[in-house]
Scaffold this motif. Structure first.
Motif, PDB file in Angstrom:
ATOM      1  N   LYS A  26      45.369 -35.835   0.772  1.00  0.00           N
ATOM      2  CA  LYS A  26      44.087 -35.747   1.475  1.00  0.00           C
ATOM      3  C   LYS A  26      43.116 -34.762   0.839  1.00  0.00           C
ATOM      4  CE  LYS A  26      46.218 -36.998   5.815  1.00  0.00           C
ATOM      5  NZ  LYS A  26      46.605 -36.556   7.144  1.00  0.00           N
ATOM      6  N   ILE A  27      43.526 -34.105  -0.238  1.00  0.00           N
ATOM      7  CA  ILE A  27      42.669 -33.095  -0.858  1.00  0.00           C
ATOM      8  C   ILE A  27      41.474 -33.776  -1.521  1.00  0.00           C
ATOM      9  CG2 ILE A  27      43.838 -33.020  -3.105  1.00  0.00           C
ATOM     10  CD1 ILE A  27      43.532 -29.895  -2.838  1.00  0.00           C
ATOM     11  N   LYS A  29      37.587 -33.151  -3.870  1.00  0.00           N
ATOM     12  CA  LYS A  29      37.020 -32.401  -4.990  1.00  0.00           C
ATOM     13  C   LYS A  29      36.503 -31.032  -4.549  1.00  0.00           C
ATOM     14  CE  LYS A  29      33.043 -33.859  -6.407  1.00  0.00           C
ATOM     15  NZ  LYS A  29      31.943 -34.608  -7.006  1.00  0.00           N
ATOM     16  N   GLU A  30      35.826 -30.964  -3.436  1.00  0.00           N
ATOM     17  CA  GLU A  30      35.276 -29.692  -2.963  1.00  0.00           C
ATOM     18  C   GLU A  30      36.380 -28.678  -2.656  1.00  0.00           C
ATOM     19  OE1 GLU A  30      34.243 -32.694  -1.681  1.00  0.00           O
ATOM     20  OE2 GLU A  30      32.345 -32.730  -2.774  1.00  0.00           O
ATOM     21  N   GLN A  31      37.480 -29.164  -2.102  1.00  0.00           N
ATOM     22  CA  GLN A  31      38.596 -28.271  -1.796  1.00  0.00           C
ATOM     23  C   GLN A  31      39.249 -27.746  -3.072  1.00  0.00           C
ATOM     24  OE1 GLN A  31      40.505 -31.186   0.643  1.00  0.00           O
ATOM     25  NE2 GLN A  31      39.863 -30.206   2.545  1.00  0.00           N
ATOM     26  N   ILE A  32      39.350 -28.590  -4.080  1.00  0.00           N
ATOM     27  CA  ILE A  32      39.909 -28.140  -5.361  1.00  0.00           C
ATOM     28  C   ILE A  32      38.984 -27.106  -5.995  1.00  0.00           C
ATOM     29  CG2 ILE A  32      40.508 -28.836  -7.714  1.00  0.00           C
ATOM     30  CD1 ILE A  32      41.548 -31.464  -6.497  1.00  0.00           C
ATOM     31  N   PHE A  33      37.676 -27.336  -5.938  1.00  0.00           N
ATOM     32  CA  PHE A  33      36.723 -26.363  -6.476  1.00  0.00           C
ATOM     33  C   PHE A  33      36.801 -25.039  -5.719  1.00  0.00           C
ATOM     34  CE2 PHE A  33      33.866 -29.957  -8.162  1.00  0.00           C
ATOM     35  CZ  PHE A  33      34.504 -29.929  -9.387  1.00  0.00           C
ATOM     36  N   SER A  34      36.983 -25.121  -4.419  1.00  0.00           N
ATOM     37  CA  SER A  34      37.132 -23.917  -3.610  1.00  0.00           C
ATOM     38  C   SER A  34      38.372 -23.130  -4.032  1.00  0.00           C
ATOM     39  CB  SER A  34      37.223 -24.295  -2.136  1.00  0.00           C
ATOM     40  OG  SER A  34      37.481 -23.182  -1.346  1.00  0.00           O
ATOM     41  N   LEU A  35      39.469 -23.832  -4.251  1.00  0.00           N
ATOM     42  CA  LEU A  35      40.701 -23.189  -4.723  1.00  0.00           C
ATOM     43  C   LEU A  35      40.482 -22.548  -6.086  1.00  0.00           C
ATOM     44  CD1 LEU A  35      43.692 -22.508  -4.736  1.00  0.00           C
ATOM     45  CD2 LEU A  35      44.143 -24.874  -5.431  1.00  0.00           C
ATOM     46  N   MET A  36      39.828 -23.269  -6.992  1.00  0.00           N
ATOM     47  CA  MET A  36      39.570 -22.724  -8.327  1.00  0.00           C
ATOM     48  C   MET A  36      38.677 -21.493  -8.254  1.00  0.00           C
ATOM     49  SD  MET A  36      39.226 -26.274 -10.449  1.00  0.00           S
ATOM     50  CE  MET A  36      39.307 -25.581 -12.105  1.00  0.00           C
ATOM     51  N   ASN A  37      37.725 -21.494  -7.358  1.00  0.00           N
ATOM     52  CA  ASN A  37      36.868 -20.327  -7.184  1.00  0.00           C
ATOM     53  C   ASN A  37      37.682 -19.125  -6.712  1.00  0.00           C
ATOM     54  OD1 ASN A  37      34.257 -19.034  -7.119  1.00  0.00           O
ATOM     55  ND2 ASN A  37      34.445 -19.097  -4.902  1.00  0.00           N
ATOM     56  N   SER A  38      38.579 -19.340  -5.777  1.00  0.00           N
ATOM     57  CA  SER A  38      39.449 -18.248  -5.304  1.00  0.00           C
ATOM     58  C   SER A  38      40.328 -17.723  -6.432  1.00  0.00           C
ATOM     59  CB  SER A  38      40.330 -18.724  -4.151  1.00  0.00           C
ATOM     60  OG  SER A  38      39.552 -19.050  -3.040  1.00  0.00           O
ATOM     61  N   LEU A  39      40.860 -18.621  -7.229  1.00  0.00           N
ATOM     62  CA  LEU A  39      41.689 -18.215  -8.366  1.00  0.00           C
ATOM     63  C   LEU A  39      40.856 -17.432  -9.379  1.00  0.00           C
ATOM     64  CD1 LEU A  39      43.755 -21.473  -8.899  1.00  0.00           C
ATOM     65  CD2 LEU A  39      44.636 -19.266  -8.125  1.00  0.00           C
ATOM     66  N   PHE A  40      39.640 -17.880  -9.619  1.00  0.00           N
ATOM     67  CA  PHE A  40      38.767 -17.208 -10.582  1.00  0.00           C
ATOM     68  C   PHE A  40      38.446 -15.788 -10.128  1.00  0.00           C
ATOM     69  CE2 PHE A  40      34.693 -16.171 -12.573  1.00  0.00           C
ATOM     70  CZ  PHE A  40      34.957 -16.487 -13.894  1.00  0.00           C
ATOM     71  N   GLU A  41      38.186 -15.624  -8.843  1.00  0.00           N
ATOM     72  CA  GLU A  41      37.829 -14.312  -8.306  1.00  0.00           C
ATOM     73  C   GLU A  41      38.994 -13.334  -8.327  1.00  0.00           C
ATOM     74  OE1 GLU A  41      36.168 -15.073  -4.465  1.00  0.00           O
ATOM     75  OE2 GLU A  41      34.338 -15.932  -5.304  1.00  0.00           O
ATOM     76  N   ASN A  42      40.202 -13.819  -8.062  1.00  0.00           N
ATOM     77  CA  ASN A  42      41.340 -12.901  -8.023  1.00  0.00           C
ATOM     78  C   ASN A  42      42.657 -13.675  -8.168  1.00  0.00           C
ATOM     79  OD1 ASN A  42      42.978 -10.728  -7.782  1.00  0.00           O
ATOM     80  ND2 ASN A  42      42.130 -10.025  -5.846  1.00  0.00           N
ATOM     81  N   CYS A  43      42.948 -14.094  -9.373  1.00  0.00           N
ATOM     82  CA  CYS A  43      44.141 -14.926  -9.595  1.00  0.00           C
ATOM     83  C   CYS A  43      45.443 -14.167  -9.372  1.00  0.00           C
ATOM     84  CB  CYS A  43      44.105 -15.556 -10.978  1.00  0.00           C
ATOM     85  SG  CYS A  43      44.261 -14.397 -12.328  1.00  0.00           S
ATOM     86  N   SER A  44      45.425 -12.857  -9.445  1.00  0.00           N
ATOM     87  CA  SER A  44      46.663 -12.092  -9.277  1.00  0.00           C
ATOM     88  C   SER A  44      47.201 -12.164  -7.840  1.00  0.00           C
ATOM     89  CB  SER A  44      46.457 -10.641  -9.696  1.00  0.00           C
ATOM     90  OG  SER A  44      45.491 -10.028  -8.871  1.00  0.00           O
ATOM     91  N   ASN A  45      46.373 -12.583  -6.904  1.00  0.00           N
ATOM     92  CA  ASN A  45      46.813 -12.701  -5.509  1.00  0.00           C
ATOM     93  C   ASN A  45      47.558 -14.000  -5.227  1.00  0.00           C
ATOM     94  OD1 ASN A  45      45.694 -10.275  -4.833  1.00  0.00           O
ATOM     95  ND2 ASN A  45      43.919 -11.121  -3.810  1.00  0.00           N
TER      96      ASN A  45
END
Length: 94
Positions: A26-27, A29-45
């Protein structure tokens, strides 16, 4: 925090900005972009899965979709530092 919740019959991905897990079927494109944005901001989390983690998923389509998305996310995370340097170099005022 683990991005993936994987079982034999269910594969869900965490979308941190929405604070929810989405079934891989059910995922969008917008949800994947949101996830990528979170990873970009702080991937160590966040902790991504290895390809082997998906071996027990019974549905072959669900397994393959998950593996492909995870590969893209792993590649994205491995290039984050380079991407940040490039952005800083090209747009120093940001």
């Amino acid at each position: 925090m683990k991005i993936w919740e994987i079982s034999e019959y269910k594969v869900e991905v965490l979308i941190p900005q929405l604070s929810e897990r989405i079934d891989i079927n059910k995922i969008n494109k917008e949800q994947i972009f949101s996830l990528m944005n979170s990873l970009f901001e702080n991937c160590s989390n966040y902790e991504l899965a290895s390809e082997d983690d998906f071996n027990n998923v019974k549905d072959p389509v669900k397994r393959e979709i998950s593996i492909q998305i995870n590969k893209v996310l792993c590649e994205f995370v491995s290039n984050i530092d380079e991407q940040k340097r490039y952005i800083k170099q090209k747009f120093p005022s940001l």
